[in-house]
Scaffold this active site. Structure first.
Site, short mmCIF file in Angstrom:
data_model
loop_
_atom_site.label_atom_id
_atom_site.label_comp_id
_atom_site.label_asym_id
_atom_site.label_seq_id
_atom_site.Cartn_x
_atom_site.Cartn_y
_atom_site.Cartn_z
N LYS A 22 0.88 -1.32 -0.10
CA LYS A 22 -0.03 -0.08 0.08
C LYS A 22 0.69 1.24 0.03
CE LYS A 22 -2.23 2.67 3.56
NZ LYS A 22 -1.33 3.22 4.30
N ASN A 23 1.84 1.32 0.89
CA ASN A 23 2.58 2.78 1.01
C ASN A 23 3.70 3.09 -0.24
OD1 ASN A 23 0.96 3.47 3.37
ND2 ASN A 23 2.48 2.56 4.68
N CYS A 117 -5.48 8.27 8.79
CA CYS A 117 -5.99 7.48 10.08
C CYS A 117 -5.54 8.61 11.20
CB CYS A 117 -5.29 6.22 10.43
SG CYS A 117 -5.77 5.03 9.21
N ARG A 122 0.16 14.93 13.27
CA ARG A 122 0.79 14.75 11.78
C ARG A 122 1.37 15.64 11.00
NH1 ARG A 122 -1.78 8.86 9.27
NH2 ARG A 122 -0.07 8.66 8.50
N ASP A 306 3.64 0.06 12.02
CA ASP A 306 2.55 -0.42 11.36
C ASP A 306 2.02 -2.01 11.67
OD1 ASP A 306 2.15 1.93 10.37
OD2 ASP A 306 2.91 1.47 8.41
N ARG A 398 -8.82 0.45 3.56
CA ARG A 398 -8.09 1.48 3.06
C ARG A 398 -6.72 0.68 2.62
NH1 ARG A 398 -6.09 5.46 6.80
NH2 ARG A 398 -4.71 5.37 5.07
N1 EPU Z 1 6.76 14.02 11.12
C1 EPU Z 1 7.06 15.30 11.47
N2 EPU Z 1 6.89 16.10 10.50
C2 EPU Z 1 6.91 15.82 8.96
C3 EPU Z 1 6.65 14.44 8.84
C4 EPU Z 1 6.81 13.46 9.94
O1 EPU Z 1 7.17 15.65 12.55
O2 EPU Z 1 7.08 16.91 8.23
C5 EPU Z 1 6.77 13.09 12.34
C6 EPU Z 1 5.39 12.19 12.48
O3 EPU Z 1 4.45 13.04 13.20
C7 EPU Z 1 5.64 11.08 12.90
C8 EPU Z 1 7.20 10.57 12.40
O4 EPU Z 1 7.66 11.77 11.94
O5 EPU Z 1 5.80 11.21 14.48
C9 EPU Z 1 7.13 9.82 11.32
O6 EPU Z 1 6.42 10.09 10.39
P1 EPU Z 1 6.48 9.71 8.80
O7 EPU Z 1 6.60 10.91 7.79
O8 EPU Z 1 7.51 8.58 8.57
O9 EPU Z 1 4.96 8.95 8.58
P2 EPU Z 1 4.35 9.24 7.27
O10 EPU Z 1 4.97 9.32 6.11
O11 EPU Z 1 2.87 10.15 7.48
C10 EPU Z 1 3.97 6.70 6.54
C11 EPU Z 1 2.86 5.80 6.36
C12 EPU Z 1 2.19 5.32 7.76
C13 EPU Z 1 3.62 4.70 8.83
C14 EPU Z 1 4.65 5.69 8.77
C15 EPU Z 1 5.87 5.44 9.57
C16 EPU Z 1 2.12 6.35 4.50
C17 EPU Z 1 1.05 6.78 3.54
N3 EPU Z 1 1.89 5.99 5.54
O12 EPU Z 1 3.45 7.75 7.11
O13 EPU Z 1 1.43 4.17 7.57
O14 EPU Z 1 3.05 4.29 10.08
O15 EPU Z 1 4.90 6.24 7.56
O16 EPU Z 1 6.14 4.11 8.97
O17 EPU Z 1 3.26 5.68 3.66
C18 EPU Z 1 -0.18 2.71 7.78
O18 EPU Z 1 -0.05 2.20 6.86
O19 EPU Z 1 -1.25 2.27 8.71
C19 EPU Z 1 0.36 4.02 8.03
C20 EPU Z 1 0.02 4.86 9.21
#
Ligand code: EPU
Length: 419
Positions: A22-23, A117, A122, A306, A398
């Site tokens: 998915k991601n 979610c 975020r 995850d 999703r």
């Molecule tokens: N963060 C910041 N600033 C940013 C970006 C992130 O502070 O600009 C913080 C977040 O709040 C969090 C940490 O950094 O505490 C990591 O966030 P990350 O950016 O890695 O997460 P994401 O890209 O929003 C993706 C996956 C999530 C998964 C996370 C961590 C997608 C669409 N989503 O989220 O997947 O938990 O990486 O591996 O790729 C899921 O699939 O259930 C899911 C939530």
């Protein structure tokens, strides 16, 4: 409204095929906007996040043909909008990848504030910092994000925190920018490597994806005319590994890359489970009560956030007391209240939870609070004594294709009912 009705307990037995990640898929689809041509993507998971993204791309002018359930051909030659449909983009998280891709393509894009979610705050400050360092202006107001750049240029970008989304997004924006962009303290998840491989197949020059320094040599254009296969989903594979453990079953998980599953394999072995690693498939079996363990979620290659709720189900009936520390998301223990309704004894506070292992779980009506919490509740329902009703299936749909069908093939007594 739909719900799942599960009658347990059932030790899951048999084989399950894993879909594309998915991601990775939700980043590769926006990445097609960088191509002025036609490409084919297969092993695409047919999940609601992918369907919404396809709708968004079509509304922006892309022509998408579904060749079969898991393959599309996408023609991005006639993209004619710089505003993505705001209602659709705010429905899920990965809509932020439209920003990086469209900055690269036309230097202009407006999207709705990404939804997804509810796992706590975020922020997307690292995405914005990266875009600005590449020369874009980014304005966030009234629930929308507008990004504009006359001409993107390369830069060295140090990520203050390790972020999957920011790493991929900046990589997308830098692919067609002039010069060499360096992303330092980059995330290393398999889907980051997969997005880089996709872009390189289409003519990009990205090196080092999968390490914490990624170098992107800007190219003039990306050509289409290629087929790309999405990497297998390590979270779906891990979900079934943990389902085998929780249900005291024996499951062969096919179409996975076992190298991506090392942190889960190590924990399963630590709590007593048996794992047979065949490279592109993995068998997990165990018929006793697992041992207690302590877990801390970390960016890849650490234990993935995850899979934390699914692991929580296993530890809920472990022998002794386990502690899970969640280091990525603020609110990823909402599922523990649902498991407690099923007889678990879990105390969650902030980013830690204490699991006092109980002898068994029993069925109850429970509510998914996010995608992975939903998967965890299905595993709990299959393992518990009696009837479990799982609500809020929109979260589960999703990210998991045909989830109840896959559990049913492994012997689970599970049905989706429309109310
Ligand atoms: N963060 C910041 N600033 C940013 C970006 C992130 O502070 O600009 C913080 C977040 O709040 C969090 C940490 O950094 O505490 C990591 O966030 P990350 O950016 O890695 O997460 P994401 O890209 O929003 C993706 C996956 C999530 C998964 C996370 C961590 C997608 C669409 N989503 O989220 O997947 O938990 O990486 O591996 O790729 C899921 O699939 O259930 C899911 C939530």
């Amino acid at each position: 409204m739909e719900k799942l009705i599960i009658t347990g307990p059932t030790p899951l037995k048999g084989e399950v095929e894993i879909n594309g990640a998915k991601n990775a898929a939700v980043a590769i689809l926006p990445a097609t906007l960088l191509i002025d041509g036609v490409c084919t993507i297969n092993n695409l998971p047919n999940i609601s996040d992918v369907q919404i993204l396809c709708k968004i791309l079509e509304e922006m002018g892309a022509k998408i043909t579904w060749n079969n359930n898991n393959e599309i051909t996408i023609d991005t030659r006639n993209i004619n909008k710089t505003q993505a449909p705001l209602d659709l983009t705010s429905k899920f998280r990965a809509s932020y990848y439209l920003i990086g891709a469209m900055l690269g393509r036309t230097g202009e894009i407006q999207v709705g504030m990404p939804g997804g979610c509810k796992l706590g705050a975020r922020p997307i400050d690292q995405h914005i910092k990266g875009f600005e360092l590449l020369g874009a202006d980014v304005i966030v107001e009234k629930g929308t994000i507008t990004a504009k750049a006359k001409c993107l240029h390369s830069n060295s970008i140090y990520m203050d925190i390790v972020s999957v989304g920011a790493t991929i997004n900046v990589m997308l924006a830098a692919v067609l920018a002039k010069g060499t962009t360096i992303i330092d303290n980059a995330a290393k998840e398999p889907h980051i490597v997969d997005v880089a491989n996709f872009l390189n197949t289409m003519g990009a020059d990205i090196r080092g994806a999968g390490t914490d320094v990624i170098k992107i040599n800007g190219v003039e254009k990306l050509h289409g005319d290629a087929t790309y296969s999405v990497v297998p989903d390590q979270i779906e594979a891990g979900t079934f590994m943990l389902a085998a453990m929780a249900s005291k079953g024996d499951v062969l998980i096919k179409n996975c890359i076992t190298k991506h599953l090392e942190s889960i394999t190590a924990k399963i072995v630590e709590i007593g489970g048996n794992v047979e690693d065949n490279g592109d498939s993995i068998r997990v079996w165990y018929n006793k009560r697992p041992n207690k363990s302590n877990i801390k979620t970390l960016p890849y290659p650490g234990f993935p956030t995850d899979l934390q709720p699914q692991m929580g189900v296993v530890l809920a009936t472990a022998n002794g007391t386990s502690i899970i520390n969640e280091s990525i998301w603020e609110s990823r223990f909402q599922y523990t209240a649902e498991l407690n309704k099923m007889g678990a004894n879990i105390t969650a506070q902030g980013k830690s939870a204490i699991f006092e292992g109980v002898d068994e779980l029993f069925g109850a009506p429970v509510y998914s609070t996010d995608l992975r919490a939903g998967a965890a509740l299905i595993i709990a329902g299959v393992s518990a004594n009696g009837i479990t009703e799982v609500y809020n299936l929109q979260y589960i749909d999703r990210g998991y294709e045909n989830i109840e069908e896959k559990f049913r093939k492994l012997g689970a007594n599970i049905q989706r009912i429309k109310e």
